[in-house]
Motif scaffolding. Structure first.
Motif, PDB file in Angstrom:
ATOM      1  N   GLU A  71      62.006  30.423  39.913  1.00 12.66           N
ATOM      2  CA  GLU A  71      61.801  30.242  41.341  1.00 12.66           C
ATOM      3  C   GLU A  71      62.491  28.947  41.775  1.00 12.66           C
ATOM      4  OE1 GLU A  71      57.591  31.492  42.692  1.00 12.66           O
ATOM      5  OE2 GLU A  71      57.346  30.662  40.672  1.00 12.66           O
ATOM      6  N   LYS A  72      62.569  28.756  43.081  1.00 11.58           N
ATOM      7  CA  LYS A  72      63.200  27.554  43.624  1.00 11.58           C
ATOM      8  C   LYS A  72      62.168  26.405  43.663  1.00 11.58           C
ATOM      9  CE  LYS A  72      65.968  26.120  47.631  1.00 11.58           C
ATOM     10  NZ  LYS A  72      65.025  25.385  48.488  1.00 11.58           N
ATOM     11  N   LYS A  73      61.707  26.051  42.461  1.00 10.87           N
ATOM     12  CA  LYS A  73      60.744  24.965  42.312  1.00 10.87           C
ATOM     13  C   LYS A  73      61.209  24.051  41.182  1.00 10.87           C
ATOM     14  CE  LYS A  73      56.693  27.644  43.792  1.00 10.87           C
ATOM     15  NZ  LYS A  73      55.354  28.143  43.383  1.00 10.87           N
ATOM     16  N   PRO A  74      61.152  22.744  41.363  1.00  9.03           N
ATOM     17  CA  PRO A  74      61.651  21.817  40.332  1.00  9.03           C
ATOM     18  C   PRO A  74      61.060  22.052  38.952  1.00  9.03           C
ATOM     19  CG  PRO A  74      61.222  20.635  42.364  1.00  9.03           C
ATOM     20  CD  PRO A  74      60.718  22.030  42.577  1.00  9.03           C
ATOM     21  N   SER A  75      59.750  22.164  38.855  1.00 12.52           N
ATOM     22  CA  SER A  75      59.129  22.323  37.546  1.00 12.52           C
ATOM     23  C   SER A  75      59.524  23.642  36.901  1.00 12.52           C
ATOM     24  CB  SER A  75      57.603  22.234  37.674  1.00 12.52           C
ATOM     25  OG  SER A  75      57.109  23.257  38.533  1.00 12.52           O
ATOM     26  N   ALA A  76      59.630  24.705  37.709  1.00 10.56           N
ATOM     27  CA  ALA A  76      60.007  26.011  37.177  1.00 10.56           C
ATOM     28  C   ALA A  76      61.438  26.002  36.644  1.00 10.56           C
ATOM     29  CB  ALA A  76      59.858  27.079  38.262  1.00 10.56           C
ATOM     30  N   ILE A  77      62.323  25.314  37.347  1.00  8.79           N
ATOM     31  CA  ILE A  77      63.724  25.243  36.933  1.00  8.79           C
ATOM     32  C   ILE A  77      63.850  24.539  35.585  1.00  8.79           C
ATOM     33  CG2 ILE A  77      65.971  24.240  37.498  1.00  8.79           C
ATOM     34  CD1 ILE A  77      65.231  24.692  40.483  1.00  8.79           C
ATOM     35  N   VAL A 128      62.704  26.536  32.565  1.00  8.39           N
ATOM     36  CA  VAL A 128      63.639  27.538  32.055  1.00  8.39           C
ATOM     37  C   VAL A 128      64.575  26.921  31.016  1.00  8.39           C
ATOM     38  CG1 VAL A 128      65.559  29.068  32.656  1.00  8.39           C
ATOM     39  CG2 VAL A 128      63.528  29.020  34.085  1.00  8.39           C
ATOM     40  N   ILE A 129      65.011  25.695  31.238  1.00 14.87           N
ATOM     41  CA  ILE A 129      65.851  25.038  30.228  1.00 14.87           C
ATOM     42  C   ILE A 129      65.088  24.942  28.908  1.00 14.87           C
ATOM     43  CG2 ILE A 129      67.071  22.932  29.581  1.00 14.87           C
ATOM     44  CD1 ILE A 129      67.698  22.428  32.440  1.00 14.87           C
ATOM     45  N   LYS A 130      63.798  24.589  28.985  1.00 13.66           N
ATOM     46  CA  LYS A 130      62.979  24.517  27.775  1.00 13.66           C
ATOM     47  C   LYS A 130      62.908  25.881  27.083  1.00 13.66           C
ATOM     48  CE  LYS A 130      60.028  20.813  29.618  1.00 13.66           C
ATOM     49  NZ  LYS A 130      58.662  20.469  30.089  1.00 13.66           N
TER      50      LYS A 130
END
Length: 291
Positions: A246-252, A255-257
């Motif tokens: 989603e367009k949310k900082p924590s969610a982005i 995903v890298i993790k």
């Protein structure tokens, strides 16, 4: 419950669009063939054209309803510039063009026709063509001197193996894209961050392709990664789906993790394949800067 409702809404939208355009879409192969007939009628009797062939799904023999026409036209060198400059007008001979994607300086043009089929026309001289992995699956329709047949035969004997240089470029791009995602998130530039997150997904796919001995496409080219023509396994497609954000900082950043374990595995396998140094300490150091 929100995810279920979203999927239901998406399905309803697809069904609505399918119903609206169903008759048009079912007839797309017929319209595509009519364009092909017009193209060949126009080009086959042109004495300045040395060869004509199709690439893409027509060359591969795996067209579907929405396949376009990847047309390749080989022109004698003396007349090449004239044909290049006239590329848009040439397409008008084949049907009713709705609009173009075109750069005046380029040797190709994309004509989008009213019937919802597009034709990508590339103009070459013989000096531009050499045996290549990209020429292994083409459909030749005009080749009176057998030049393209010779190139095709030589191309089929080629195979792709990634080089150390390609691997190092792949690895460093993954690192750089991950850092750009972080910078975008911290600046509040979330569309920017999502763009680089997409680039990270494509980078993983490129790594998988290198493992499989498949020449990766250009960055940003998603054709055949998904769908029935995909060379990927179900578990790989499942990972790609799981790496949605989603367009949310924590969610982005989450995903890298999620991506990192698969990157490490793919990196390890490619290192083994190419006899390259894995250097896990460097990877840890790079990702500890952002995670």
């Amino acid at each position: 419950m929100a995810n279920v409702d979203l999927k239901k809404g998406e399905n309803d939208l697809c069904v609505g669009l399918e119903n609206k355009h169903k008759e048009r879409d079912i007839n797309l192969p017929r319209y595509r063939q009519s364009l092909i007939n017009a193209i060949e009628k126009d080009l086959l009797n042109d004495e300045n054209i040395i060869a004509i062939y199709y690439g893409g799904s027509i060359g591969n023999g795996d067209t579907d309803l929405y396949s376009d026409i990847d047309l390749r036209i080989v022109v004698i060198k003396e007349n090449f510039e004239e044909y290049r400059l006239n590329k848009k007008n040439r397409a008008k001979r084949w049907g009713n063009v709705l609009y173009y994607e075109d750069y005046h300086w380029a040797s190709h043009s994309v004509a989008h026709f009213e019937g919802f089929i597009k034709v990508d026309s590339f103009y070459y001289t013989m000096n531009d063509l050499q045996p290549s992995i990209w020429l292994q699956n083409i459909k030749i329709v005009h080749d009176p001197k057998g030049i393209m047949k010779s190139i095709l035969d030589k191309s089929k004997r080629l195979s792709y193996q990634p080089t150390i240089e390609e691997f190092e470029s792949w690895q460093s791009k993954f690192f750089a894209h991950a850092h750009e995602v972080y910078r975008g998130v911290m600046r509040g530039e979330l569309f920017y961050a999502l763009n680089y997150l997409d680039a990270l997904r494509l980078a993983i796919v490129k790594g998988w392709y290198m493992e499989l001995g498949i020449q990766p496409n250009n960055p940003g080219y998603w054709a055949k990664i998904e769908g029935v023509r995909s060379p990927l396994e179900d578990w790989q497609l499942s990972l790609l789906e799981d790496w949605y954000s989603e367009k949310k900082p924590s969610a982005i950043l989450d995903v890298i993790k999620k991506m990192l374990p698969e990157f490490r595995k793919t990196n390890k396998r490619l290192c083994k394949k190419l006899k390259a140094e894995e250097n896990t300490e460097l990877i840890d150091k790079i990702f500890n800067l952002i995670l």
